[in-house]
Write an enzyme that holds these catalytic residues in place. Structure first.
Site, mmCIF file in Angstrom:
data_model
loop_
_atom_site.group_PDB
_atom_site.id
_atom_site.type_symbol
_atom_site.label_atom_id
_atom_site.label_comp_id
_atom_site.label_asym_id
_atom_site.label_seq_id
_atom_site.Cartn_x
_atom_site.Cartn_y
_atom_site.Cartn_z
ATOM 1 N N ASP A 1 5.845 8.358 -10.972
ATOM 2 C CA ASP A 1 5.439 7.564 -9.814
ATOM 3 C C ASP A 1 6.340 6.330 -9.765
ATOM 4 O OD1 ASP A 1 4.308 5.752 -8.056
ATOM 5 O OD2 ASP A 1 2.286 5.884 -8.869
ATOM 6 N N HIS B 1 -2.181 4.264 -11.054
ATOM 7 C CA HIS B 1 -2.773 4.048 -9.735
ATOM 8 C C HIS B 1 -3.658 5.252 -9.423
ATOM 9 C CE1 HIS B 1 -2.834 3.771 -5.288
ATOM 10 N NE2 HIS B 1 -2.483 2.508 -5.423
ATOM 11 N N GLN C 1 6.496 1.449 -7.458
ATOM 12 C CA GLN C 1 6.701 0.040 -7.783
ATOM 13 C C GLN C 1 8.068 -0.249 -8.399
ATOM 14 O OE1 GLN C 1 4.677 -2.354 -6.861
ATOM 15 N NE2 GLN C 1 3.079 -0.994 -6.105
ATOM 16 N N LYS D 1 7.271 0.024 0.676
ATOM 17 C CA LYS D 1 7.329 -0.942 -0.420
ATOM 18 C C LYS D 1 8.755 -1.418 -0.677
ATOM 19 C CE LYS D 1 3.248 0.969 -2.741
ATOM 20 N NZ LYS D 1 2.293 -0.119 -2.502
ATOM 21 N N CYS E 1 -6.567 -0.405 -6.789
ATOM 22 C CA CYS E 1 -6.544 1.064 -6.915
ATOM 23 C C CYS E 1 -6.207 1.484 -8.342
ATOM 24 C CB CYS E 1 -5.557 1.685 -5.929
ATOM 25 S SG CYS E 1 -6.027 1.476 -4.208
#
Length: 416
Positions: free
Chosen positions: A199, A122, A202, A225, A375
């Site tokens: 990261d 991302h 997600q 999220k 993104c």
């Protein structure tokens, strides 16, 4: 028992209409809807407990502080960190990544030193490093992607050299749904004495995260999220690394003592939390974690994987559809493994129909999907497309909504 009707009742927005049609919300990788318990918890705190945390001696401040620090402990349990000192509250994954990029580069890197990222990152895990490259002269090295939408781990091994200082990589691709083998990648990096930043924006909503088992050095997630409020996120960092990094911002809360000559800083994690924290949002995040765990990750994963498998099978019946991600390699006749080894994200294009046209027409049918480059423009370049349509599922989506999506795509395809 996974009672989908009871779950959907916790999210009133799912009952509204868009353009006279029932809302089908399939943009969960961008942000999830919030259950009533989260909204009620935040409203109750504003109505009954609202006061600035940490510095007050009065009752409301003490109560708000207890809720805020209780949320920190709740996050620690959720990701199985060793200590609450390793849990830093941030505005989201993006700020957490920027914090590490800024503080790590300032204290641990010199001109010519290298950071390894991947081809499926991302922008929030690309741009902060590029800013540091312009400022300090560091170098980005990129792990290439195989044609099956997985990272090339052999190429990853070859990227390490005496100038490698950090690996910063996504746990799950927000476009492809690819679940990267983080534990294996961390082991490879640690063999070279290199720390790893993950990261987890997600992955945290869809799978149990155990930072000690992953052995990563940093991990970031976003509340919005995972059914929590916007504007709140978490940076986990191993205590020994957080101790070595300088503060990201200066101001109140993060100081020990200030004189005109010098400033000394607070202990962890407050060294990285300048100013008044969003203590209402941290309480909301803790409530969202309670909600997720009340349903159970195994039940959530099974439900989301079933939806993903079913969606892929139905989409593959549409002529000239192009699926992007590991799940798209499976034919309609394939026996789908369980789990599917992919996040509940399905990215696709249909023929030469522009992704924006598909998304716009689906919207008129009440179906909310994401279109564009998500993104992740370098990944789009690798895929050879300008963008895709992305449907992403959450714990409250249904098989009937998948059917509505597929019927909508078929209708759009016929129009073109």
């Amino acid at each position: 028992m996974y009672d989908i009707n009871k779950i959907r009742a916790d999210f009133p927005i799912l009952g509204r209409q868009v353009y006279g049609r029932p809302l089908v919300y399939l943009d969960n990788a961008a942000t999830t809807q919030k259950p009533l318990c989260v909204l009620d918890a935040m409203r109750d705190e504003y109505l009954n407990v609202n006061a600035n945390v940490h510095r007050g001696v009065h009752y409301l401040s003490q109560q708000a502080t207890d809720l805020h620090e209780g949320a920190r402990e709740r996050v620690r349990q959720f990701i199985n960190a060793r200590k609450t000192e390793e849990i830093v509250f941030a505005r989201g994954t993006t700020e957490a990544l920027n914090l590490v990029a800024s503080s790590f580069c300032e204290s641990q890197m010199n001109e010519g030193d290298e950071v390894i990222v991947s081809e499926m990152e991302h922008h929030s895990n690309i741009v902060p490093w590029q800013l540091q490259a312009e400022k300090k002269g560091i170098v980005l090295r990129v792990i290439p992607m195989n044609d099956d939408f997985t990272l090339d781990l052999e190429a990853f091994k070859r990227l390490f050299n005496e100038r490698t200082r950090l690996v910063s990589v996504t746990h799950v691709s927000n476009v492809l749904g690819t679940v990267n083998p983080i534990r294996e990648m961390v082991q490879m990096a640690h063999e070279h004495g290199v720390p790893v930043m993950v990261d987890g924006a997600q992955s945290a909503p869809h799978q149990h995260i155990d930072v000690q088992a992953l052995d990563c050095d940093f991990f970031a997630l976003s509340g919005h999220k995972m059914y929590g409020p916007t504007g709140i996120g978490v940076l986990y960092g191993k205590e020994e690394w957080l101790d070595r990094l300088p503060p990201y911002q200066g101001g109140g809360e993060m100081i020990d003592r200030v004189t005109w000559e010098r400033t000394t800083f607070e202990r962890l994690p407050f060294k990285f939390e300048a100013g008044t924290p969003d203590y209402i949002a941290t309480h909301g995040l803790a409530t969202a974690i309670d909600y997720i765990e009340s349903l159970g990750f195994e039940a959530i994963q099974e439900h989301e994987q079933q939806l993903t498998r079913y969606c892929i099978q139905q989409l593959q019946t549409i002529p000239d559809i192009h699926l992007y991600g590991p799940s798209g390699n499976l034919s309609p006749l394939t026996s789908y493994p369980s789990p599917l080894k992919t996040d509940p994200v399905v990215s696709f294009n249909v023929g030469d129909i522009h992704h924006l046209d598909i998304g716009t027409l689906l919207d008129r049918l009440g179906i909310a999907v994401r279109t564009g480059h998500h993104c992740a423009q370098p990944l789009m370049t690798r895929l050879g497309v300008q963008g895709t349509v992305r449907a992403s599922f959450a714990l409250y989506n249904t098989k009937e909504e998948v059917d509505t999506l597929v019927a909508g795509i078929q209708r759009v395809a016929q129009m073109f």
